[in-house]
Every structure is written in C-alpha cells, then in structure tokens.
Design a protein around this motif. Structure first.
Motif, PDB file in Angstrom:
ATOM      1  N   ASP A 123      10.423   9.353  24.844  1.00 39.26           N
ATOM      2  CA  ASP A 123      11.683   9.871  24.290  1.00 39.26           C
ATOM      3  C   ASP A 123      12.471  10.635  25.353  1.00 39.26           C
ATOM      4  N   SER A 124      11.753  11.407  26.164  1.00 40.69           N
ATOM      5  CA  SER A 124      12.405  12.169  27.231  1.00 40.69           C
ATOM      6  C   SER A 124      13.036  11.236  28.259  1.00 40.69           C
ATOM      7  N   LEU A 125      12.309  10.196  28.674  1.00 39.52           N
ATOM      8  CA  LEU A 125      12.838   9.250  29.663  1.00 39.52           C
ATOM      9  C   LEU A 125      13.957   8.385  29.081  1.00 39.52           C
ATOM     10  N   ARG A 126      13.895   8.123  27.792  1.00 39.69           N
ATOM     11  CA  ARG A 126      14.934   7.334  27.114  1.00 39.69           C
ATOM     12  C   ARG A 126      16.253   8.123  27.039  1.00 39.69           C
ATOM     13  N   ALA A 127      16.161   9.440  27.099  1.00 41.10           N
ATOM     14  CA  ALA A 127      17.343  10.295  26.967  1.00 41.10           C
ATOM     15  C   ALA A 127      18.094  10.474  28.285  1.00 41.10           C
ATOM     16  N   VAL A 128      17.551   9.989  29.390  1.00 39.67           N
ATOM     17  CA  VAL A 128      18.177  10.156  30.703  1.00 39.67           C
ATOM     18  C   VAL A 128      18.581   8.790  31.238  1.00 39.67           C
ATOM     19  N   THR A 129      19.828   8.674  31.669  1.00 39.00           N
ATOM     20  CA  THR A 129      20.330   7.413  32.212  1.00 39.00           C
ATOM     21  C   THR A 129      20.432   7.493  33.738  1.00 39.00           C
ATOM     22  N   ILE A 130      20.644   6.337  34.326  1.00 39.24           N
ATOM     23  CA  ILE A 130      20.882   6.296  35.775  1.00 39.24           C
ATOM     24  C   ILE A 130      22.125   7.118  36.102  1.00 39.24           C
ATOM     25  N   ALA A 131      23.138   7.045  35.264  1.00 40.31           N
ATOM     26  CA  ALA A 131      24.353   7.846  35.480  1.00 40.31           C
ATOM     27  C   ALA A 131      24.032   9.341  35.458  1.00 40.31           C
ATOM     28  N   ASP A 132      23.111   9.755  34.590  1.00 40.00           N
ATOM     29  CA  ASP A 132      22.700  11.163  34.555  1.00 40.00           C
ATOM     30  C   ASP A 132      22.025  11.557  35.864  1.00 40.00           C
ATOM     31  N   LEU A 133      21.167  10.675  36.380  1.00 39.68           N
ATOM     32  CA  LEU A 133      20.497  10.960  37.653  1.00 39.68           C
ATOM     33  C   LEU A 133      21.508  11.088  38.788  1.00 39.68           C
ATOM     34  N   VAL A 134      22.487  10.195  38.791  1.00 41.54           N
ATOM     35  CA  VAL A 134      23.519  10.229  39.832  1.00 41.54           C
ATOM     36  C   VAL A 134      24.318  11.526  39.736  1.00 41.54           C
ATOM     37  N   ALA A 135      24.690  11.903  38.529  1.00 36.41           N
ATOM     38  CA  ALA A 135      25.466  13.143  38.348  1.00 36.41           C
ATOM     39  C   ALA A 135      24.664  14.348  38.822  1.00 36.41           C
ATOM     40  N   ASP A 136      23.379  14.367  38.504  1.00 33.14           N
ATOM     41  CA  ASP A 136      22.532  15.473  38.939  1.00 33.14           C
ATOM     42  C   ASP A 136      22.390  15.475  40.462  1.00 33.14           C
ATOM     43  N   ALA A 137      22.206  14.301  41.038  1.00 32.96           N
ATOM     44  CA  ALA A 137      22.090  14.193  42.500  1.00 32.96           C
ATOM     45  C   ALA A 137      23.379  14.640  43.179  1.00 32.96           C
ATOM     46  N   ASP A 138      24.514  14.320  42.574  1.00 30.09           N
ATOM     47  CA  ASP A 138      25.800  14.708  43.158  1.00 30.09           C
ATOM     48  C   ASP A 138      25.938  16.218  43.291  1.00 30.09           C
ATOM     49  N   ARG A 139      25.267  16.954  42.436  1.00 28.91           N
ATOM     50  CA  ARG A 139      25.324  18.419  42.507  1.00 28.91           C
ATOM     51  C   ARG A 139      24.420  18.958  43.617  1.00 28.91           C
ATOM     52  N   GLN A 140      23.534  18.106  44.156  1.00 32.31           N
ATOM     53  CA  GLN A 140      22.565  18.555  45.141  1.00 32.31           C
ATOM     54  C   GLN A 140      22.836  18.062  46.555  1.00 32.31           C
ATOM     55  N   ILE A 141      23.663  17.048  46.710  1.00 30.21           N
ATOM     56  CA  ILE A 141      23.839  16.452  48.036  1.00 30.21           C
ATOM     57  C   ILE A 141      24.955  17.135  48.826  1.00 30.21           C
ATOM     58  N   LEU A 142      24.897  16.929  50.117  1.00 34.35           N
ATOM     59  CA  LEU A 142      25.895  17.518  51.004  1.00 34.35           C
ATOM     60  C   LEU A 142      27.242  16.822  50.838  1.00 34.35           C
ATOM     61  N   PRO A 143      28.337  17.539  51.055  1.00 40.63           N
ATOM     62  CA  PRO A 143      29.655  16.912  50.967  1.00 40.63           C
ATOM     63  C   PRO A 143      29.762  15.723  51.925  1.00 40.63           C
ATOM     64  N   GLY A 144      30.340  14.648  51.455  1.00 39.44           N
ATOM     65  CA  GLY A 144      30.542  13.467  52.270  1.00 39.44           C
ATOM     66  C   GLY A 144      29.366  12.501  52.285  1.00 39.44           C
ATOM     67  N   ALA A 145      28.232  12.890  51.728  1.00 38.08           N
ATOM     68  CA  ALA A 145      27.035  12.037  51.777  1.00 38.08           C
ATOM     69  C   ALA A 145      27.244  10.730  51.019  1.00 38.08           C
ATOM     70  N   VAL A 146      27.906  10.782  49.888  1.00 39.71           N
ATOM     71  CA  VAL A 146      28.138   9.565  49.100  1.00 39.71           C
ATOM     72  C   VAL A 146      29.020   8.601  49.882  1.00 39.71           C
ATOM     73  N   GLU A 147      30.062   9.115  50.495  1.00 44.43           N
ATOM     74  CA  GLU A 147      30.958   8.268  51.269  1.00 44.43           C
ATOM     75  C   GLU A 147      30.233   7.652  52.467  1.00 44.43           C
ATOM     76  N   ARG A 148      29.386   8.450  53.134  1.00 47.36           N
ATOM     77  CA  ARG A 148      28.622   7.917  54.262  1.00 47.36           C
ATOM     78  C   ARG A 148      27.653   6.824  53.810  1.00 47.36           C
ATOM     79  N   ALA A 149      27.023   7.030  52.662  1.00 45.90           N
ATOM     80  CA  ALA A 149      26.088   6.033  52.132  1.00 45.90           C
ATOM     81  C   ALA A 149      26.838   4.738  51.789  1.00 45.90           C
ATOM     82  N   ARG A 150      27.997   4.860  51.147  1.00 41.68           N
ATOM     83  CA  ARG A 150      28.786   3.656  50.825  1.00 41.68           C
ATOM     84  C   ARG A 150      29.206   2.907  52.076  1.00 41.68           C
ATOM     85  N   ALA A 151      29.638   3.635  53.087  1.00 41.05           N
ATOM     86  CA  ALA A 151      30.058   3.011  54.338  1.00 41.05           C
ATOM     87  C   ALA A 151      28.864   2.325  55.015  1.00 41.05           C
ATOM     88  N   TRP A 152      27.710   2.972  54.999  1.00 38.89           N
ATOM     89  CA  TRP A 152      26.520   2.381  55.623  1.00 38.89           C
ATOM     90  C   TRP A 152      26.126   1.101  54.893  1.00 38.89           C
TER      91      TRP A 152
END
Length: 155
Positions: A123-152
């Motif tokens: 039930d706990s794992l069913r309540a969390v989506t990939i989008a939730d993980l991404v949103a949580d990760a976005d709060r933890q990563i350094l500025p510009g990291a997403v753009e660098r990853a997309r470019a890579w």
C-alpha cells in the motif's frame, strides 16, 4: 527485494525527464552499471508495460505512460514479481508435535503478521509514483543538474 528494483526506479525517474528515447547503453553508462544487467531490468519493465523500446538512430527506451501513472509498486512487481515476500510453509504442521492439518484452518500468528506487513508495504509503495520521486529528488539536487542530465542524455 533485488538490487534491480533500485536500478529500475532510477531509470524510470531519468526516463521521465528525457525529451527523447534513451538507449539502454546510455542509461547504463549514466548509472555506472553493467549494460547487460540493466538490459535485463529494462526487459522486465518492458514485459510489464512500463517502458517500451523504439528502434532506429533515435532509438531507446521511453516510459509507456506519464510518470504520475506509474507507481513504485508497479516497478517493484515488474522486477521482483507479484508474490508476497513471505510464504507460509505451515511449520506448525511439522515435527514430532505437529498440529494436524484439520486444526490449521486459520493462518497462524506469524503468517497473519507477515501478511499484514506485506499489505502495508505494498500500500505504501502503491501510494508513491515516479512523478513523486522526481519531485522529491528535485528538492535535493543541485541547481542546473536536471538540465545537465538532459543535455548529457541528448548527446
């Protein structure tokens, strides 16, 4: 739970950010994991309908649906299967003082607690989506990291 679940979840979060299909070899390089090992996880996710591969020069893997529609449980079950982690073998019916099978109509206390824990975990794992993980990760990563990853990934 197998280590493949972790790799698969990381791949799903990365694919959710990608603007084009990502080759398996690129995903493996990005995560510093064996391409053959990661290919196995991608095949399992493909069979489960979570990702699909595209062919050609721009080929690679994409999510089959929006990241908000894929749960962590979907990924866990794709990689490790849907069977519960605990399987009761009716230990109480073994040994010199075994309880007769006809007296074991109800699950034992151990089976009950393990089943309850498995349901809560799912039930706990069913309540969390990939989008939730991404949103949580976005709060933890350094500025510009997403753009660098997309470019890579696009290189």
């Amino acid at each position: 739970m197998s280590g493949g679940v972790e790799w698969a979840l990381h791949c799903c979060t990365l694919l959710s950010r990608a603007s084009q299909p990502v080759p398996a070899v690129k995903l493996a390089e990005y995560h510093d994991v064996s391409p053959s090992y990661l290919a196995k996880q991608l095949q399992l996710m493909s069979r489960a309908g979570l990702v699909r591969s595209t062919q050609g020069n721009a080929g690679g893997y994409v999510l089959t649906r929006d990241a908000a529609a894929i749960t962590v449980l979907d990924v866990v079950e794709a990689i490790d299967g849907v069977l519960p982690a605990f399987r009761c073998t009716e230990v109480r019916q073994r040994g010199p003082l075994a309880t007769p099978a006809e007296q074991c109509a109800d699950p034992c206390a151990i089976a009950k607690v393990m089943d309850s824990a498995d349901r809560a975990w799912r039930d706990s794992l069913r309540a969390v989506t990939i989008a939730d993980l991404v949103a949580d990760a976005d709060r933890q990563i350094l500025p510009g990291a997403v753009e660098r990853a997309r470019a890579w990934l696009a290189s």
